[in-house]
Write a protein that holds these residues in place. Structure first.
Motif, PDB file in Angstrom:
ATOM      1  N   ASP A  46     -41.558   5.144  16.351  1.00  0.00           N
ATOM      2  CA  ASP A  46     -40.444   4.235  16.089  1.00  0.00           C
ATOM      3  C   ASP A  46     -39.376   4.924  15.262  1.00  0.00           C
ATOM      4  O   ASP A  46     -39.485   6.105  14.914  1.00  0.00           O
ATOM      5  CB  ASP A  46     -40.942   2.943  15.435  1.00  0.00           C
ATOM      6  N   THR A  47     -38.333   4.202  14.918  1.00  0.00           N
ATOM      7  CA  THR A  47     -37.168   4.794  14.245  1.00  0.00           C
ATOM      8  C   THR A  47     -37.428   5.161  12.793  1.00  0.00           C
ATOM      9  O   THR A  47     -36.601   5.807  12.162  1.00  0.00           O
ATOM     10  CB  THR A  47     -35.995   3.812  14.300  1.00  0.00           C
ATOM     11  N   THR A  48     -38.572   4.776  12.247  1.00  0.00           N
ATOM     12  CA  THR A  48     -38.929   5.179  10.871  1.00  0.00           C
ATOM     13  C   THR A  48     -39.821   6.400  10.850  1.00  0.00           C
ATOM     14  O   THR A  48     -40.196   6.866   9.776  1.00  0.00           O
ATOM     15  CB  THR A  48     -39.644   4.025  10.159  1.00  0.00           C
ATOM     16  N   GLY A  49     -40.220   6.899  12.007  1.00  0.00           N
ATOM     17  CA  GLY A  49     -41.124   8.038  12.078  1.00  0.00           C
ATOM     18  C   GLY A  49     -42.583   7.643  12.176  1.00  0.00           C
ATOM     19  O   GLY A  49     -43.468   8.495  12.123  1.00  0.00           O
ATOM     20  N   PHE A  50     -42.875   6.339  12.296  1.00  0.00           N
ATOM     21  CA  PHE A  50     -44.254   5.877  12.455  1.00  0.00           C
ATOM     22  C   PHE A  50     -44.729   6.166  13.876  1.00  0.00           C
ATOM     23  O   PHE A  50     -44.016   5.892  14.850  1.00  0.00           O
ATOM     24  CB  PHE A  50     -44.349   4.393  12.156  1.00  0.00           C
ATOM     25  N   VAL A  51     -45.942   6.717  13.990  1.00  0.00           N
ATOM     26  CA  VAL A  51     -46.526   7.082  15.282  1.00  0.00           C
ATOM     27  C   VAL A  51     -47.811   6.287  15.471  1.00  0.00           C
ATOM     28  O   VAL A  51     -48.639   6.207  14.547  1.00  0.00           O
ATOM     29  CB  VAL A  51     -46.825   8.598  15.368  1.00  0.00           C
ATOM     30  N   ARG A  52     -47.991   5.718  16.628  1.00  0.00           N
ATOM     31  CA  ARG A  52     -49.260   5.063  16.982  1.00  0.00           C
ATOM     32  C   ARG A  52     -49.716   5.571  18.344  1.00  0.00           C
ATOM     33  O   ARG A  52     -48.936   5.571  19.307  1.00  0.00           O
ATOM     34  CB  ARG A  52     -49.135   3.552  17.008  1.00  0.00           C
ATOM     35  N   VAL A  53     -51.017   5.971  18.410  1.00  0.00           N
ATOM     36  CA  VAL A  53     -51.632   6.439  19.651  1.00  0.00           C
ATOM     37  C   VAL A  53     -52.873   5.583  19.900  1.00  0.00           C
ATOM     38  O   VAL A  53     -53.692   5.383  18.985  1.00  0.00           O
ATOM     39  CB  VAL A  53     -52.023   7.931  19.568  1.00  0.00           C
ATOM     40  N   VAL A  54     -53.011   5.074  21.114  1.00  0.00           N
ATOM     41  CA  VAL A  54     -54.187   4.278  21.496  1.00  0.00           C
ATOM     42  C   VAL A  54     -54.739   4.830  22.801  1.00  0.00           C
ATOM     43  O   VAL A  54     -54.027   5.487  23.571  1.00  0.00           O
ATOM     44  CB  VAL A  54     -53.823   2.782  21.660  1.00  0.00           C
ATOM     45  N   TRP A  55     -56.037   4.544  23.054  1.00  0.00           N
ATOM     46  CA  TRP A  55     -56.696   4.994  24.276  1.00  0.00           C
ATOM     47  C   TRP A  55     -57.886   4.090  24.563  1.00  0.00           C
ATOM     48  O   TRP A  55     -58.268   3.251  23.727  1.00  0.00           O
ATOM     49  CB  TRP A  55     -57.129   6.458  24.170  1.00  0.00           C
ATOM     50  N   ASP A  56     -58.472   4.215  25.741  1.00  0.00           N
ATOM     51  CA  ASP A  56     -59.627   3.403  26.112  1.00  0.00           C
ATOM     52  C   ASP A  56     -60.866   3.865  25.359  1.00  0.00           C
ATOM     53  O   ASP A  56     -61.135   5.076  25.279  1.00  0.00           O
ATOM     54  CB  ASP A  56     -59.886   3.495  27.622  1.00  0.00           C
ATOM     55  N   SER A  57     -61.616   2.905  24.824  1.00  0.00           N
ATOM     56  CA  SER A  57     -62.853   3.247  24.111  1.00  0.00           C
ATOM     57  C   SER A  57     -63.889   3.794  25.086  1.00  0.00           C
ATOM     58  O   SER A  57     -64.002   3.327  26.226  1.00  0.00           O
ATOM     59  CB  SER A  57     -63.415   2.015  23.405  1.00  0.00           C
ATOM     60  N   ASN A  58     -64.655   4.783  24.618  1.00  0.00           N
ATOM     61  CA  ASN A  58     -65.750   5.311  25.438  1.00  0.00           C
ATOM     62  C   ASN A  58     -66.871   4.287  25.558  1.00  0.00           C
ATOM     63  O   ASN A  58     -67.102   3.480  24.649  1.00  0.00           O
ATOM     64  CB  ASN A  58     -66.288   6.602  24.836  1.00  0.00           C
ATOM     65  N   LYS A  59     -67.582   4.297  26.681  1.00  0.00           N
ATOM     66  CA  LYS A  59     -68.641   3.330  26.953  1.00  0.00           C
ATOM     67  C   LYS A  59     -70.008   3.778  26.446  1.00  0.00           C
ATOM     68  O   LYS A  59     -70.949   2.984  26.431  1.00  0.00           O
ATOM     69  CB  LYS A  59     -68.722   3.078  28.464  1.00  0.00           C
ATOM     70  N   GLU A  60     -70.165   5.051  26.053  1.00  0.00           N
ATOM     71  CA  GLU A  60     -71.478   5.514  25.601  1.00  0.00           C
ATOM     72  C   GLU A  60     -71.889   4.771  24.327  1.00  0.00           C
ATOM     73  O   GLU A  60     -71.079   4.609  23.403  1.00  0.00           O
ATOM     74  CB  GLU A  60     -71.458   7.019  25.318  1.00  0.00           C
ATOM     75  N   PRO A  61     -73.129   4.303  24.244  1.00  0.00           N
ATOM     76  CA  PRO A  61     -73.556   3.533  23.058  1.00  0.00           C
ATOM     77  C   PRO A  61     -73.758   4.372  21.807  1.00  0.00           C
ATOM     78  O   PRO A  61     -73.888   3.809  20.722  1.00  0.00           O
ATOM     79  CB  PRO A  61     -74.878   2.901  23.528  1.00  0.00           C
ATOM     80  N   ASP A  62     -73.800   5.743  21.950  1.00  0.00           N
ATOM     81  CA  ASP A  62     -74.045   6.579  20.764  1.00  0.00           C
ATOM     82  C   ASP A  62     -72.778   7.261  20.277  1.00  0.00           C
ATOM     83  O   ASP A  62     -72.835   8.314  19.633  1.00  0.00           O
ATOM     84  CB  ASP A  62     -75.124   7.622  21.067  1.00  0.00           C
ATOM     85  N   ILE A  63     -71.603   6.672  20.559  1.00  0.00           N
ATOM     86  CA  ILE A  63     -70.340   7.259  20.108  1.00  0.00           C
ATOM     87  C   ILE A  63     -70.289   7.239  18.576  1.00  0.00           C
ATOM     88  O   ILE A  63     -70.501   6.201  17.945  1.00  0.00           O
ATOM     89  CB  ILE A  63     -69.141   6.504  20.707  1.00  0.00           C
ATOM     90  N   LEU A  64     -69.989   8.402  17.984  1.00  0.00           N
ATOM     91  CA  LEU A  64     -69.823   8.491  16.534  1.00  0.00           C
ATOM     92  C   LEU A  64     -68.382   8.191  16.136  1.00  0.00           C
ATOM     93  O   LEU A  64     -68.120   7.470  15.169  1.00  0.00           O
ATOM     94  CB  LEU A  64     -70.227   9.879  16.049  1.00  0.00           C
ATOM     95  N   GLY A  65     -67.419   8.779  16.893  1.00  0.00           N
ATOM     96  CA  GLY A  65     -66.012   8.564  16.575  1.00  0.00           C
ATOM     97  C   GLY A  65     -65.138   9.519  17.365  1.00  0.00           C
ATOM     98  O   GLY A  65     -65.573  10.170  18.325  1.00  0.00           O
ATOM     99  N   TYR A  66     -63.866   9.618  16.934  1.00  0.00           N
ATOM    100  CA  TYR A  66     -62.874  10.403  17.664  1.00  0.00           C
ATOM    101  C   TYR A  66     -62.126  11.316  16.699  1.00  0.00           C
ATOM    102  O   TYR A  66     -61.927  10.990  15.517  1.00  0.00           O
ATOM    103  CB  TYR A  66     -61.870   9.492  18.371  1.00  0.00           C
TER     104      TYR A  66
END
Length: 708
Positions: free
Chosen positions: A437-457
């Motif tokens: 946005d015009t203030t320099g704020f950045v947001r990135v989103v994506w589809d969550s992984n389906k594996e049940p043992d996901i630790l994070g990204y």
């Protein structure tokens, strides 16, 4: 509940029967029969209670009474017992004295003469009366708080057992001065019994007791209600309703048969009663211990009333002891991952019992909660391992080995945790999206992984697609959303992001596709200009010159009423659209409009110069399809028309050959009109509608008719 039950509850919480005694009418005992020791002065404050009940048996009447305190019982016995007076209705309809008798406890010689030697309970009765009743060893023995408490406990139990033994046998009650058997009775007669205790009036006071007994009709023994049985390990627990049986009985005999119900023997030698405990306030219960399981017995319970009578036994039920002891559990249970969804469970079983049946394997994700069985059939008693082929390597998994015996008793083992071997990373993250946005704020989103043992990204960033991507996250993101900040004062117009997923064994996924985000400009778009409009009573059509900026994403049309300063969004429009028809308006109302352009970076233009306008006043709807015809009598003219408002007023206009069209008559909420003032000639009619708010429509179509 009667006095006997009340006393037991007061002293030890033990309940008894509840028989309602009918009270005899006054006056009470004549002066001549009152105890000589009773003082003529005012009554002492130490007042004790005495209760009395009676029952007729046809050939006899049994009268029972009970003092509420052991002190009263001892004092009355010491003072000479009671005077029992019986009255009945004479031939003149008045009460007459049948007899007066002295009633007192039996002496020891009388006990020996009047009861057989085999009556062991009679000896207990005599012991309660003539045995030692003080905890003090001698007159010089000091009185302490401990001895006072011992004396109170001993007195309470003595009175309790006196009443219990008196309930069990009427002869015992008579011998203990707690009852009287009147055999000189006739059937069909009502008897009034008066009980006057002898006592020292300087020490205590007690009221005379009265009871009415009707010796009419045949006597039938009360039945004992049904009893329930709970089969236990080498025991049977019998239970029955306390509230029902307390109305009839004070104690019980439990009887058991070992020959299929042909003969019964008492399980308890002494009458049985039980204090109400918190877990079973509404029930009596009795546990019969057994030598072995799976031997069937027949049970029944006999109630004992305060008159020593035995009830009709309860319905016979059959019960047995059952094996409730679980087998020895499995030990050293282990779970080993074989790869994929396969897990091998092994265990040991030292010294299985003779009734051991086999095993059930159970699995779950939480060892503190019940696990679900894996095996539909019981594994054999010699089995010591099992392979689970449906395990989920992405979740916590615990196993238990449940040992079973032939009686279906189970004993689960300790839970064994399975550690899965995982060398494969998660799938590549997909569908990356975002904005700056015009203030320099950045947001990135994506589809969550389906594996049940996901630790994070982990999120990586670069200024060019062919540069090295550096990590922008200090730890693993638990959700598929990442917020960042960047500078806008740079010649680099874009930022590039990638995402990598990690599982709980820290295996990484392939990097996602590259997401390119453009830095926004800071120049707002030019404003649209409203150029023309057309207003009617139901709509306002607008035209304008759209913004000339190339990065316009949308146009927003706003509207407000003349009486408010708050603008409301009407519609979001495409960038090049230059006209709009607003049909959500009211007639004869003022409105203001303005436009704002929004570019791809979310920047808004200045507000366009507002347009102030108003809708036209709506003409009220007139009546339609006015018709006219001659009535069937030939002397009237009938008008009919159509109009949607059923609550309006309709004014009838009429002209004749001699007069012009003018207001003639009116109807309310009617769509027809009958003109009865008709003569020969030509007539013309029309209708005007007057609405509830006072608005008036124009005239309807005109109709003519000739009357001959």
């Amino acid at each position: 509940m009667n006095v006997f039950a009340t006393l037991l509850i007061l002293f030890i919480g033990m309940s008894s029967t509840s028989l309602t005694a009918q009270r005899a009418p006054g006056p009470t005992t004549p002066v001549a029969t009152r105890p000589s020791a009773q003082p003529t002065t005012s009554r002492t404050d130490t007042h004790f209670d005495l209760s009395m009940i009676g029952r007729a048996f046809g050939d006899s009447v049994v009268v029972r009474w009970a003092p509420h305190n052991i002190i009263l019982y001892r004092e009355i016995n010491r003072s000479g017992g009671y005077i029992l007076t019986r009255r009945s209705l004479g031939a003149n309809g008045r009460l007459q004295v049948d007899f007066q008798k002295d009633v007192n406890v039996w002496k020891l010689d009388e006990w020996k003469q009047r009861v057989p030697r085999t009556d062991s309970l009679a000896a207990a009765c005599a012991q309660l009366i003539y045995g030692k009743s003080s905890v003090l060893q001698s007159a010089n023995d000091p009185v302490t708080l401990d001895k006072l408490m011992q004396q109170k406990s001993q007195d309470d139990f003595q009175l309790m057992f006196l009443l219990l033994l008196a309930d069990e046998n009427v002869r015992h009650a008579e011998g203990m001065g707690l009852g009287y058997i009147d055999r000189a009775v006739k059937k069909g007669v009502q008897y009034f019994y008066y009980l006057t205790p002898r006592y020292d009036g300087r020490l205590l006071s007690v009221d005379e007791q009265k009871v009415l007994v009707s010796n009419v009709g045949p006597y039938t023994r009360p039945p004992m209600p049904g009893v329930r049985a709970e089969q236990r390990d080498r025991a049977v627990k019998l239970s029955w309703d306390r509230q029902v049986t307390d109305e009839l009985f004070s104690a019980y005999y439990i009887e058991r048969s070992q020959d299929g119900g042909r003969t019964f023997r008492r399980v308890n030698r002494l009458p049985y009663t039980q204090a109400p405990i918190q877990s079973e306030q509404a029930l009596y219960s009795y546990v019969d211990s057994l030598k072995q399981n799976y031997v069937k017995y027949q049970y029944r319970v006999v109630g004992i009333s305060p008159f020593g009578e035995r009830s009709i036994p309860s319905p016979v039920l059959t019960a047995q002891g059952v094996d409730l002891t679980p087998p020895v559990g499995a030990r050293n249970v282990q779970a080993k991952h074989l790869g994929g969804s396969k897990v091998r469970i092994t265990w040991e079983q030292p010294n299985p019992s003779s009734d051991f049946a086999g095993y059930i394997i159970a699995r779950g994700s939480d060892e503190t909660k019940p696990l679900s069985p894996l095996t539909k059939q019981v594994l054999g008693k010699t089995v010591r391992d099992y392979v689970d082929e449906t395990a989920n390597p992405y979740e916590k998994t615990f196993y238990k080995v449940i040992a079973l015996d032939t009686a279906k008793n189970s004993n689960p083992s300790m839970a064994a945790y399975c550690t899965f071997k995982d060398v494969t990373g998660p799938a590549k993250p997909k569908n990356l999206q975002g904005y700056i946005d015009t203030t320099g704020f950045v947001r990135v989103v994506w589809d969550s992984n389906k594996e049940p043992d996901i630790l994070g990204y982990a999120v990586l960033m670069a200024n060019q697609a062919d540069h090295v991507f550096t990590n922008r996250t200090s730890s693993y993101l638990p959700t598929s959303v990442f917020d960042d900040r960047t500078t806008l004062t740079t010649l680099t117009k874009k930022l590039y992001y990638r995402v990598v997923a990690y599982d709980k064994n820290y295996n990484p996924s392939p990097p996602s596709d590259i997401l390119a985000l453009a830095r926004p400009d800071k120049v707002a778009p030019t404003s649209p200009v409203i150029s023309d409009y057309v207003a009617s009573d139901t709509a306002i059509a607008l035209r304008w010159v759209a913004s000339i900026s190339e990065d316009v994403r949308e146009q927003i049309l706003f509207r407000r009423g003349a009486s408010t300063e708050t603008w409301h969004e009407v519609s979001k429009l495409t960038p090049k659209l230059n006209n709009y028809v607003d049909q959500q308006v009211k007639p004869n109302t003022q409105y203001s409009y303005m436009l704002v352009a929004v570019d791809s970076a979310g920047l808004r233009s200045a507000e366009s110069f507002p347009l102030n306008t108003s809708t036209l006043q709506m003409m009220p709807r007139a009546a339609r399809q006015l018709r006219v015809q001659i009535g069937t009598d030939g002397k009237t003219v009938i008008l009919s028309w159509k109009h949607p408002d059923q609550y309006a007023r309709f004014v009838i206009y009429r002209s004749t050959e001699a007069s012009l069209l003018r207001s003639y008559d009116a109807v309310n909420r009617e769509l027809t009109f009958t003109d009865k003032a008709i003569q020969k000639g030509q007539y013309e009619y029309a209708v005007k509608v007057i609405y509830q708010d006072g608005r008036e429509s124009g005239l309807s179509n005109r109709v003519k008719i000739d009357v001959n």
